[in-house]
Write a protein that holds these residues in place. Structure first.
Motif, mmCIF file in Angstrom:
data_model
loop_
_atom_site.group_PDB
_atom_site.id
_atom_site.type_symbol
_atom_site.label_atom_id
_atom_site.label_comp_id
_atom_site.label_asym_id
_atom_site.label_seq_id
_atom_site.Cartn_x
_atom_site.Cartn_y
_atom_site.Cartn_z
ATOM 1 N N ALA A 192 1.448 4.851 -19.976
ATOM 2 C CA ALA A 192 2.655 5.295 -19.301
ATOM 3 C C ALA A 192 2.439 5.245 -17.798
ATOM 4 O O ALA A 192 1.322 5.437 -17.316
ATOM 5 N N PRO A 193 3.485 4.932 -17.013
ATOM 6 C CA PRO A 193 3.333 4.913 -15.564
ATOM 7 C C PRO A 193 2.821 6.252 -15.055
ATOM 8 O O PRO A 193 3.162 7.313 -15.574
ATOM 9 N N ALA A 194 1.982 6.205 -14.025
ATOM 10 C CA ALA A 194 1.453 7.427 -13.443
ATOM 11 C C ALA A 194 2.592 8.262 -12.867
ATOM 12 O O ALA A 194 3.626 7.741 -12.473
ATOM 13 N N GLY A 195 2.368 9.568 -12.827
ATOM 14 C CA GLY A 195 3.414 10.467 -12.360
ATOM 15 C C GLY A 195 3.827 10.224 -10.928
ATOM 16 O O GLY A 195 4.930 10.560 -10.523
ATOM 17 N N ASP A 196 2.896 9.646 -10.128
ATOM 18 C CA ASP A 196 3.231 9.401 -8.724
ATOM 19 C C ASP A 196 3.811 8.008 -8.522
ATOM 20 O O ASP A 196 3.920 7.540 -7.393
ATOM 21 N N GLY A 197 4.175 7.329 -9.600
ATOM 22 C CA GLY A 197 4.821 6.031 -9.486
ATOM 23 C C GLY A 197 3.884 4.853 -9.382
ATOM 24 O O GLY A 197 4.326 3.731 -9.145
ATOM 25 N N ARG A 198 2.568 5.058 -9.559
ATOM 26 C CA ARG A 198 1.635 3.953 -9.474
ATOM 27 C C ARG A 198 1.860 2.963 -10.618
ATOM 28 O O ARG A 198 2.187 3.347 -11.719
ATOM 29 N N VAL A 199 1.642 1.697 -10.323
ATOM 30 C CA VAL A 199 1.731 0.640 -11.324
ATOM 31 C C VAL A 199 0.344 0.045 -11.500
ATOM 32 O O VAL A 199 -0.311 -0.310 -10.523
ATOM 33 N N LEU A 200 -0.119 -0.044 -12.741
ATOM 34 C CA LEU A 200 -1.441 -0.589 -13.011
ATOM 35 C C LEU A 200 -1.354 -2.111 -13.081
ATOM 36 O O LEU A 200 -0.648 -2.659 -13.922
ATOM 37 N N ALA A 201 -2.062 -2.791 -12.160
ATOM 38 C CA ALA A 201 -2.019 -4.249 -12.118
ATOM 39 C C ALA A 201 -3.271 -4.778 -11.441
ATOM 40 O O ALA A 201 -3.838 -4.122 -10.563
ATOM 41 N N SER A 202 -3.686 -5.963 -11.852
ATOM 42 C CA SER A 202 -4.853 -6.587 -11.240
ATOM 43 C C SER A 202 -4.491 -7.094 -9.851
ATOM 44 O O SER A 202 -3.315 -7.351 -9.554
ATOM 45 N N PRO A 203 -5.469 -7.276 -8.982
ATOM 46 C CA PRO A 203 -5.189 -7.815 -7.645
ATOM 47 C C PRO A 203 -4.487 -9.167 -7.692
ATOM 48 O O PRO A 203 -3.602 -9.442 -6.894
ATOM 49 N N LYS A 204 -4.910 -10.028 -8.629
ATOM 50 C CA LYS A 204 -4.277 -11.341 -8.725
ATOM 51 C C LYS A 204 -2.815 -11.207 -9.108
ATOM 52 O O LYS A 204 -1.949 -11.903 -8.560
ATOM 53 N N ALA A 205 -2.519 -10.305 -10.042
ATOM 54 C CA ALA A 205 -1.123 -10.099 -10.447
ATOM 55 C C ALA A 205 -0.298 -9.582 -9.275
ATOM 56 O O ALA A 205 0.839 -10.016 -9.059
ATOM 57 N N ARG A 206 -0.875 -8.658 -8.504
ATOM 58 C CA ARG A 206 -0.142 -8.137 -7.339
ATOM 59 C C ARG A 206 0.086 -9.243 -6.304
ATOM 60 O O ARG A 206 1.154 -9.324 -5.695
ATOM 61 N N ARG A 207 -0.931 -10.071 -6.114
ATOM 62 C CA ARG A 207 -0.799 -11.147 -5.125
ATOM 63 C C ARG A 207 0.278 -12.145 -5.546
ATOM 64 O O ARG A 207 1.114 -12.558 -4.726
ATOM 65 N N LEU A 208 0.282 -12.536 -6.824
ATOM 66 C CA LEU A 208 1.278 -13.483 -7.309
ATOM 67 C C LEU A 208 2.687 -12.892 -7.229
ATOM 68 O O LEU A 208 3.645 -13.591 -6.878
ATOM 69 N N ALA A 209 2.801 -11.617 -7.547
ATOM 70 C CA ALA A 209 4.110 -10.960 -7.478
ATOM 71 C C ALA A 209 4.613 -10.912 -6.037
ATOM 72 O O ALA A 209 5.783 -11.176 -5.756
ATOM 73 N N HIS A 210 3.689 -10.604 -5.115
ATOM 74 C CA HIS A 210 4.063 -10.537 -3.704
ATOM 75 C C HIS A 210 4.494 -11.905 -3.186
ATOM 76 O O HIS A 210 5.496 -12.030 -2.479
ATOM 77 N N GLN A 211 3.731 -12.956 -3.551
ATOM 78 C CA GLN A 211 4.052 -14.299 -3.090
ATOM 79 C C GLN A 211 5.401 -14.766 -3.609
ATOM 80 O O GLN A 211 6.103 -15.530 -2.941
ATOM 81 N N ALA A 212 5.758 -14.330 -4.814
ATOM 82 C CA ALA A 212 7.029 -14.733 -5.413
ATOM 83 C C ALA A 212 8.175 -13.784 -5.064
ATOM 84 O O ALA A 212 9.304 -13.997 -5.493
ATOM 85 N N GLY A 213 7.874 -12.727 -4.295
ATOM 86 C CA GLY A 213 8.909 -11.764 -3.942
ATOM 87 C C GLY A 213 9.399 -10.949 -5.118
ATOM 88 O O GLY A 213 10.577 -10.594 -5.189
ATOM 89 N N LEU A 214 8.499 -10.640 -6.052
ATOM 90 C CA LEU A 214 8.872 -9.929 -7.268
ATOM 91 C C LEU A 214 8.374 -8.491 -7.238
ATOM 92 O O LEU A 214 7.348 -8.200 -6.619
ATOM 93 N N ASP A 215 9.085 -7.610 -7.916
ATOM 94 C CA ASP A 215 8.762 -6.194 -7.961
ATOM 95 C C ASP A 215 8.158 -5.847 -9.317
ATOM 96 O O ASP A 215 8.820 -5.961 -10.353
ATOM 97 N N LEU A 216 6.895 -5.404 -9.326
ATOM 98 C CA LEU A 216 6.226 -5.063 -10.577
ATOM 99 C C LEU A 216 6.897 -3.891 -11.284
ATOM 100 O O LEU A 216 6.750 -3.722 -12.498
ATOM 101 N N ASN A 217 7.622 -3.076 -10.554
ATOM 102 C CA ASN A 217 8.304 -1.942 -11.181
ATOM 103 C C ASN A 217 9.358 -2.393 -12.190
ATOM 104 O O ASN A 217 9.751 -1.629 -13.067
#
Length: 332
Positions: A118-143
């Motif tokens: 379940a998502p952390a209570g403070d809104g953290r999203v669990l993701a690998s650095p590569k996944a975060r980088r790819l999401a950022h490059q594509a302008g996508l929101d992991l939420n």
């Protein structure tokens, strides 16, 4: 002597780290440079190396656990262990002369790298650095993956899932989430003059929708070069009125009827109503609407990312509008 891997301190005010995923399983051979696990803290995710050559004797935490900094979470031995273990974090592991395994150690089992948390209570999203980088490059929101219920932690492969999720608000608040729209205009005279010429010159009466269906299929085939057979479903405000197969490859008077439940594109005729434009919920296929507005035909194409990419949608709409402007040129 076994090497103890501890939860590192990654921030000045950090007293724990959230274990995202293990990259190695109990019993695996590792080198000091191999990434052993991923940890998240302070809104960032880091890959942590093993720090020693050897074999994984024990993994002492599971993905999703919040482990205090400085606590041992893995043990690497010089020789391959007889009974490697994995267990939830509890008490800090004793000093190096403590046996690596316990007499009642459970049977080996692989790490739960894709355990849904379940998502952390403070809104953290669990993701690998590569996944975060790819999401950022594509302008996508992991939420958006979180909202869709996709299990965490997220890896690079999950970014493909994210790309296909509906995007709310891309074309304004009046469009259903994930539904995009392109609009255009074409002179009505193109259609009217062509149909009048066919009637006067050859005594042939053709429905405007037959001409438009041919142009819709032709424009879509040009926009999507690998398209095979194309079925165009004809529709009005009340729903489907019929369907034709490959109308761009048949004569206007000899279009082949097709089932309406296997359409590749919907052609919605609004010219018999006062409606000049509309935005409805997403359909199973792209919808090309034609409305009448004085001397102009108002065109709109509604589609989702799973149906057409932006380039194909623009090419389809541009090609359709060009055909309507000069029907005879494109038919010949």
């Amino acid at each position: 002597m076994p090497h103890e891997v501890i939860m590192p301190v990654l921030g000045m005010a950090q007293d724990s780290g959230l274990l995202v995923t293990w990259q190695k399983a109990p019993g695996d051979a590792v080198t000091a440079e191999d990434v052993l696990f991923e940890v998240e803290t302070d809104k960032s995710t880091m890959e942590v190396p093993a720090g020693a050559d050897g074999y994984i004797s024990a993994l002492l935490a599971e993905p999703g656990e919040d482990v205090p900094t400085g606590q041992t979470i893995a043990i690497i031995s010089a020789e391959k262990p007889q009974a490697p273990t994995m267990q939830p974090a509890a008490k800090p592991v004793a000093q190096a002369d403590t046996p690596v395994t316990k007499p009642d150690a459970p049977a080996p089992r692989p790490p739960q790298a894709r355990k849904a948390e379940a998502p952390a209570g403070d809104g953290r999203v669990l993701a690998s650095p590569k996944a975060r980088r790819l999401a950022h490059q594509a302008g996508l929101d992991l939420n958006r993956l979180v909202a869709a219920g996709h299990p965490q932690p997220y890896r690079a492969v999950d970014i493909e899932v994210l790309k296909d999720l509906p995007v709310a608000g891309r074309n304004g608040p009046d469009i259903a989430p994930g539904l995009f729209q392109i609009t255009a205009s074409a002179p009505r005279a193109g259609t009217d003059e062509f149909l009048a010429w066919m009637l006067e010159d050859g005594g042939i009466s053709i429905a405007a929708t037959a001409l438009w269906a041919s142009f819709a299929a032709g424009a879509m085939r040009r926009a999507v070069p690998d398209a095979g057979d194309l079925t165009v479903m004809l529709s009005d405000l009340t729903g489907a009125t019929g369907a034709v197969l490959n109308p761009d490859k048949t004569r206007l008077l000899h279009q082949v009827a097709a089932p309406t439940d296997a359409a590749d594109i919907v052609l919605r005729d609004l010219t018999g109503s006062p409606i000049t434009g509309l935005r409805l919920s997403a359909d199973a296929t792209p919808v090309l609407s034609i409305a009448s507005d004085g001397e102009w035909l108002r065109l709109s194409l509604d589609f989702t990312t799973g149906q057409l990419d932006d380039a194909a949608a623009i090419a389809l709409m541009s090609g359709f509008a060009e055909r309507l402007a000069d029907p005879l040129h494109h038919l010949l």
